[in-house]
Design a protein around this motif. Sequence first.
Motif, PDB file in Angstrom:
ATOM      1  N   PHE A   1       0.843  -1.204   0.000  1.00 38.29           N
ATOM      2  CA  PHE A   1       0.000   0.000   0.000  1.00 38.29           C
ATOM      3  C   PHE A   1       0.875   1.250   0.000  1.00 38.29           C
ATOM      4  CE2 PHE A   1       0.338  -1.692   4.382  1.00 38.29           C
ATOM      5  CZ  PHE A   1       1.101  -0.684   4.945  1.00 38.29           C
ATOM      6  N   ALA A   2       0.255   2.375  -0.264  1.00 44.80           N
ATOM      7  CA  ALA A   2       0.990   3.641  -0.223  1.00 44.80           C
ATOM      8  C   ALA A   2       0.682   4.346   1.093  1.00 44.80           C
ATOM      9  CB  ALA A   2       0.555   4.519  -1.389  1.00 44.80           C
ATOM     10  N   LEU A   3       1.594   5.227   1.531  1.00 46.27           N
ATOM     11  CA  LEU A   3       1.330   5.997   2.748  1.00 46.27           C
ATOM     12  C   LEU A   3       0.132   6.910   2.524  1.00 46.27           C
ATOM     13  CD1 LEU A   3       4.812   7.235   4.022  1.00 46.27           C
ATOM     14  CD2 LEU A   3       3.493   5.253   4.772  1.00 46.27           C
ATOM     15  N   THR A   4      -0.601   7.159   3.580  1.00 42.19           N
ATOM     16  CA  THR A   4      -1.670   8.155   3.469  1.00 42.19           C
ATOM     17  C   THR A   4      -1.013   9.533   3.415  1.00 42.19           C
ATOM     18  OG1 THR A   4      -1.837   8.429   5.858  1.00 42.19           O
ATOM     19  CG2 THR A   4      -3.248   6.756   4.848  1.00 42.19           C
TER      20      THR A   4
ATOM     21  N   GLN B   1       0.241  10.447   6.818  1.00 46.83           N
ATOM     22  CA  GLN B   1       1.503   9.772   7.171  1.00 46.83           C
ATOM     23  C   GLN B   1       2.678  10.458   6.480  1.00 46.83           C
ATOM     24  OE1 GLN B   1       0.112   5.837   5.985  1.00 46.83           O
ATOM     25  NE2 GLN B   1       0.780   4.986   7.959  1.00 46.83           N
TER      26      GLN B   1
ATOM     27  N   ASP C   1      -5.093   8.438  15.626  1.00 54.98           N
ATOM     28  CA  ASP C   1      -6.097   7.516  16.123  1.00 54.98           C
ATOM     29  C   ASP C   1      -5.613   6.075  15.958  1.00 54.98           C
ATOM     30  OD1 ASP C   1      -8.462   6.670  17.171  1.00 54.98           O
ATOM     31  OD2 ASP C   1      -9.720   7.832  15.804  1.00 54.98           O
ATOM     32  N   VAL C   2      -6.259   5.189  16.660  1.00 53.01           N
ATOM     33  CA  VAL C   2      -5.963   3.769  16.529  1.00 53.01           C
ATOM     34  C   VAL C   2      -6.006   3.360  15.056  1.00 53.01           C
ATOM     35  CG1 VAL C   2      -6.658   1.488  17.282  1.00 53.01           C
ATOM     36  CG2 VAL C   2      -7.275   3.467  18.631  1.00 53.01           C
ATOM     37  N   GLY C   3      -4.963   2.698  14.601  1.00 56.88           N
ATOM     38  CA  GLY C   3      -4.971   2.197  13.238  1.00 56.88           C
ATOM     39  C   GLY C   3      -4.577   3.205  12.182  1.00 56.88           C
ATOM     40  N   SER C   4      -4.132   4.391  12.609  1.00 55.35           N
ATOM     41  CA  SER C   4      -3.776   5.413  11.625  1.00 55.35           C
ATOM     42  C   SER C   4      -2.396   5.146  11.017  1.00 55.35           C
ATOM     43  CB  SER C   4      -3.840   6.805  12.252  1.00 55.35           C
ATOM     44  OG  SER C   4      -2.935   6.912  13.319  1.00 55.35           O
TER      45      SER C   4
ATOM     46  N   LYS D   1       0.800   4.609  12.821  1.00 55.50           N
ATOM     47  CA  LYS D   1       1.905   5.289  13.479  1.00 55.50           C
ATOM     48  C   LYS D   1       3.195   4.469  13.425  1.00 55.50           C
ATOM     49  CE  LYS D   1      -0.498   5.829  17.336  1.00 55.50           C
ATOM     50  NZ  LYS D   1      -1.892   5.503  16.948  1.00 55.50           N
TER      51      LYS D   1
ATOM     52  N   LEU E   1       4.495   2.600  11.177  1.00 58.47           N
ATOM     53  CA  LEU E   1       5.262   2.769   9.955  1.00 58.47           C
ATOM     54  C   LEU E   1       6.005   4.108   9.962  1.00 58.47           C
ATOM     55  CD1 LEU E   1       5.702   1.068   7.538  1.00 58.47           C
ATOM     56  CD2 LEU E   1       3.764   2.172   6.417  1.00 58.47           C
TER      57      LEU E   1
ATOM     58  N   PRO F   1      -5.950   4.864   6.925  1.00 61.08           N
ATOM     59  CA  PRO F   1      -5.730   4.273   5.603  1.00 61.08           C
ATOM     60  C   PRO F   1      -7.063   3.982   4.939  1.00 61.08           C
ATOM     61  CG  PRO F   1      -4.324   3.215   7.230  1.00 61.08           C
ATOM     62  CD  PRO F   1      -5.245   4.127   7.974  1.00 61.08           C
ATOM     63  N   PRO F   2      -7.091   4.068   3.612  1.00 58.84           N
ATOM     64  CA  PRO F   2      -8.368   3.883   2.914  1.00 58.84           C
ATOM     65  C   PRO F   2      -8.868   2.446   3.039  1.00 58.84           C
ATOM     66  CG  PRO F   2      -6.544   3.994   1.359  1.00 58.84           C
ATOM     67  CD  PRO F   2      -5.984   4.302   2.707  1.00 58.84           C
TER      68      PRO F   2
ATOM     69  N   ARG G   1     -10.966   1.170   5.168  1.00 57.21           N
ATOM     70  CA  ARG G   1     -11.419   0.676   6.466  1.00 57.21           C
ATOM     71  C   ARG G   1     -12.913   0.948   6.607  1.00 57.21           C
ATOM     72  NH1 ARG G   1      -6.646   1.489   9.896  1.00 57.21           N
ATOM     73  NH2 ARG G   1      -5.117   0.222   8.820  1.00 57.21           N
TER      74      ARG G   1
ATOM     75  N   ARG H   1      -9.577  -3.568  11.115  1.00 58.22           N
ATOM     76  CA  ARG H   1      -8.272  -3.335  10.501  1.00 58.22           C
ATOM     77  C   ARG H   1      -8.197  -3.934   9.112  1.00 58.22           C
ATOM     78  NH1 ARG H   1      -3.553  -2.259  14.002  1.00 58.22           N
ATOM     79  NH2 ARG H   1      -4.571  -0.806  15.379  1.00 58.22           N
TER      80      ARG H   1
HETATM   81  P1  ADP Z   1      -1.471   2.515  15.061  1.00 63.87           P
HETATM   82  O1  ADP Z   1      -1.473   3.936  14.603  1.00 63.87           O
HETATM   83  O2  ADP Z   1      -2.695   2.166  15.826  1.00 63.87           O
HETATM   84  O3  ADP Z   1      -0.211   2.154  15.778  1.00 63.87           O
HETATM   85  P2  ADP Z   1      -0.515   0.638  13.154  1.00 63.87           P
HETATM   86  O4  ADP Z   1       0.752   1.327  12.875  1.00 63.87           O
HETATM   87  O5  ADP Z   1      -0.489  -0.566  14.003  1.00 63.87           O
HETATM   88  O6  ADP Z   1      -1.565   1.657  13.741  1.00 63.87           O
HETATM   89  O7  ADP Z   1      -1.195   0.305  11.755  1.00 63.87           O
HETATM   90  C1  ADP Z   1      -2.386  -0.419  11.668  1.00 63.87           C
HETATM   91  C2  ADP Z   1      -2.421  -1.265  10.398  1.00 63.87           C
HETATM   92  O8  ADP Z   1      -2.534  -0.447   9.266  1.00 63.87           O
HETATM   93  C3  ADP Z   1      -1.192  -2.111  10.184  1.00 63.87           C
HETATM   94  O9  ADP Z   1      -1.626  -3.370   9.753  1.00 63.87           O
HETATM   95  C4  ADP Z   1      -0.447  -1.410   9.096  1.00 63.87           C
HETATM   96  O10 ADP Z   1       0.312  -2.279   8.313  1.00 63.87           O
HETATM   97  C5  ADP Z   1      -1.562  -0.811   8.296  1.00 63.87           C
HETATM   98  N1  ADP Z   1      -1.214   0.409   7.572  1.00 63.87           N
HETATM   99  C6  ADP Z   1      -0.389   1.391   7.988  1.00 63.87           C
HETATM  100  N2  ADP Z   1      -0.341   2.385   7.061  1.00 63.87           N
HETATM  101  C7  ADP Z   1      -1.159   2.018   6.054  1.00 63.87           C
HETATM  102  C8  ADP Z   1      -1.527   2.610   4.813  1.00 63.87           C
HETATM  103  N3  ADP Z   1      -1.042   3.798   4.456  1.00 63.87           N
HETATM  104  N4  ADP Z   1      -2.392   1.942   4.039  1.00 63.87           N
HETATM  105  C9  ADP Z   1      -2.889   0.747   4.415  1.00 63.87           C
HETATM  106  N5  ADP Z   1      -2.578   0.124   5.551  1.00 63.87           N
HETATM  107  C10 ADP Z   1      -1.712   0.752   6.375  1.00 63.87           C
END
Ligand code: ADP
Length: 700
Positions: free
Chosen positions: A275-278, A281, A305-308, A310, A312, A460-461, A463, A594
């Motif tokens: 995937f690409a960074l949002t 991000q 937020d949760v799942g945003s 972070k 990466l 990320p898109p 969801r 997720r």
């Molecule tokens: P949090 O911000 O809660 O720490 P995570 O870093 O654990 O979130 O990321 C949640 C999930 O989203 C992971 O499975 C990760 O691989 C995925 N993810 C991260 N960035 C993207 C993105 N830009 N597009 C799609 N999936 C992504």
Amino acid sequence: MSSITATPSLDLSTLPVTQLKGVGPKLAEKLAVINIHSVLDLLFHLPFRYQDRTRITPIGSLKHGMEAVIEGEIMGSAIVFSRRRSLLVKIQDGTGITSLRFYNFSAAQKNNLKDGARIRCFGEGRWGKSGVELYHPEYEVLSGSDKALADRLTPLYPATKGLHQARLRSLTEQALSMLCKSGSLPDLLPKALSRELKFISLEDALVYLHRPPVDASLRELEEGTHPAQSRLAFEELLANYLCLRRLREQADQHAATPFLSAGALPGRLLASLPFALTLAQKRVSAEISRDMEKPTPMLRLVQGDVGSGKTLVALMAALQVVEKGYQAAIMAPTEILAEQHYLNMDELLQPFGISTVFLSGKIKGKQRSKVLMEMASGQAQIVIGTHALFQDEVSFHQLGIVVVDEQHRFGVHQRLALREKGNNDSKYPHQLIMTATPIPRTLTMSAYADLDCSIIDELPPGRTPVNTILAADSRRSEIIERIRAACSEGKQAYWVCTLIEESEVLQCQAAEATYTELQALLAGINIGLIHGRMKPREKAEVMQTFKNGDTQLLVATTVIEVGVDVPNASLMVIENPERLGLAQLHQLRGRVGRGSEASHCVLLYKSPLSDMAKERLSIMRQSNDGFYIAEKDLEIRGPGEVLGTRQTGLIEFKLADLLRDAHLQPLVKLWAKKIKTDNPEFIEPLINRWLAGSEQYGHV
Ligand code: ADP
Ligand code: MG
């Protein structure tokens, strides 16, 4: 130009309470219990409520629930025996008759209350046998000449065992008269500020709040919105802000290794992802990258937020130093989260030949020596672990960056200790702090004013928002059937057991019992169990089996709250959600939703729910937005809980209330700037007055 340069004749902030008349070591000890050491502490110990004792209420108009002063003549007294022995004293004032009722009384007291004597009482009217009565009123027998009534509102102070209101009142009386001797408490707000914000002097504000005039607005005072209260809160918030900014300026004096971001490694990592960074991000990554190009240590807070995504973003920052031959340390608050990070990152980075290691308190023996050696030699490029990373025996070869994940569980102390650990050749590592829980803006300003802040405000898109359902525990078997249905379609689910947070043992027992129960009820479905008292290796195995899909249902305690990432899991049941804070529920719920599958979260509450619990849980149903939920959580539970200050001792205020006084924050920021340029001489005394001895203070 300022009055503060003159040495005051009497410095109330250092004058111990024992200097007050009647305060010996015993009383001083009691005062210390409520944090009163100096005369100034006593003055900052403000009433939480007031009583109007300035008027006499005719007995005839006394009502149930009314606090009043009454005055009358004793018509007779008697000891009566109903459920308990009590002394009943009848009085009348020409408008009516009422009774005073005492349950604990001495013979002397009884003898003193003679027929025909005039008596003045203060108490709350309550329905009794003979109409509205006063239970245990304060009273005095009046002799001859008329005694004056209070001419101001009477304060009620937060007190403690063996320290009564009357004592606190007489002590504050003494302190107030010292205060009025000029120069004992200089005003530390610049004149221009006071003029513009229409602030009265500190002295006037304190006098007002300890002894408000009769016409003061009780409503404002009790809500804490009176201008005199805002005046004090403002000063405290200002001092706190100046202190954090000073801390930051001191940090900016340190040197750090600049890391130019021209390298290829982060780009190669990105290219390897499906995937690409949002955009968010990318933006935050760029902000971090720019910080690290500077020769001063980065101090940046990343909220999202949760799942945003972070993790990466943190990893990209780590790579920026790794490719220049430096090390990165990534610290997580729990064993299980650290382990998850390690497994994920190791998998991502292996193709690039980057060496990652894991360290926690539970890594022992040979394995531990090996990890420690690799860290010290620099062979380990990325080190992931718990706070074990920063114990004495640990040393790094060349630490370029420290990433602290889920910051709100770490205190200021720990954060500063990290920095020292990485100190190398008098260079400090860059610091990146990530919070799992979005922090309301007003709190960020007070608690993290020493940090720069980035927000990942986009998910990320693809969801789908988690659909949250409230269900009473009477629907338990229906919910269990739902799990069976979901699991047999190849979906995965969590069952989260909560219990009083303090007791990890009980929580684990509850999880074990539920595990056994669900195993019996869900034959044919593979169920895993994870809780905080399992060995790290066991936990890792359980997580791995769940990740692989070999177990379909995972029974867990709140250990899975942060960081656990299994995209195929799309159903979560949280038992007794009413026991948790909203932010924590939001974190838990963030474990589902997720993947691309529509996800559900069932809040299986114990009925009946209180109105407040209903209100809180319905916020979870309404919103999937962590920032919104955090704001609501703050309103309902207060800043201490939201910031986790109970665990970390992060910040505490004497008078200010972060929620109530939130509207002052922008002004605080504005005036802090002006003071820095126009009146820097006020900064030190302000910090000393409000923060000497506090967590923030003295860590320079
Ligand atoms: P949090 O911000 O809660 O720490 P995570 O870093 O654990 O979130 O990321 C949640 C999930 O989203 C992971 O499975 C990760 O691989 C995925 N993810 C991260 N960035 C993207 C993105 N830009 N597009 C799609 N999936 C992504
Ligand atoms: Mg995370």
